[in-house]
Design an enzyme around this catalytic site. Sequence first.
Site, mmCIF file in Angstrom:
data_model
loop_
_atom_site.group_PDB
_atom_site.id
_atom_site.type_symbol
_atom_site.label_atom_id
_atom_site.label_comp_id
_atom_site.label_asym_id
_atom_site.label_seq_id
_atom_site.Cartn_x
_atom_site.Cartn_y
_atom_site.Cartn_z
ATOM 1 N N HIS A 9 -0.760 -13.048 -12.250
ATOM 2 C CA HIS A 9 0.062 -13.189 -13.450
ATOM 3 C C HIS A 9 0.513 -14.635 -13.673
ATOM 4 C CE1 HIS A 9 3.737 -13.798 -11.097
ATOM 5 N NE2 HIS A 9 3.296 -12.842 -10.298
ATOM 6 N N GLU A 82 3.076 -5.978 -6.580
ATOM 7 C CA GLU A 82 3.226 -6.971 -5.513
ATOM 8 C C GLU A 82 3.759 -6.311 -4.234
ATOM 9 O OE1 GLU A 82 2.307 -9.317 -3.848
ATOM 10 O OE2 GLU A 82 2.969 -11.120 -4.904
#
Length: 209
Positions: A9, A82
């Site tokens: 990202h 994550e």
Amino acid sequence: MTRLIVWRHGNTDWNAGSRVQGQTDVPLNDLGRQQAVDAAELLIKFKPDAIVASDLQRASDTAAALAALSGLSITFDKRLRERYFGAWQSLTMTEVAERFPAQYAAWKAGQEVGGEVETLEALGARVADALREAAASVPANGTVVVATHGAAARQGVARVLGWSMEQVRTLRALQNCHWIELTHDDDRGWQLATYNVGPFTERPSPPPV
């Protein structure tokens, strides 16, 4: 040959402040949004057949930049989130080092941290499962782009490739909005094609947390 692009990202304010995000749902900042647009303009050249993303907004909004260019819809997968960092989340790395010195030393050494922090083994396994499933969702000669997170990308890709933890340690941190390209065919299996490729970034990204 199937192509799998594993895309980190764009930048967030917590990235910029070296603050541990983990599974905290932090949005992109202005730089991150621009990085996503710049990266999408490069990734569209791969003519993706599918886009898959972590459901955390920094990854989903990054993927949205490519969806806007390609006209593809995004499939969301929580397994691409994550690493969970437990009590570290929301702390700066300086604060982590002060409050959890033994865990911090283990993290710096590439070892399992313990406590509430998700193990590297568990992280790699769940992300690798999601990556393989994403790759299987496109035709044999297709391309899938997966928007995820720094530690998740590195550990998941290493698991797909069958690498040891020692080999993973040789990889530099994946920069914001940069990606890893893997290819797969029946003769050679999974192979690493490129690593840490992406648009120009004005300032370096901190380690992926």
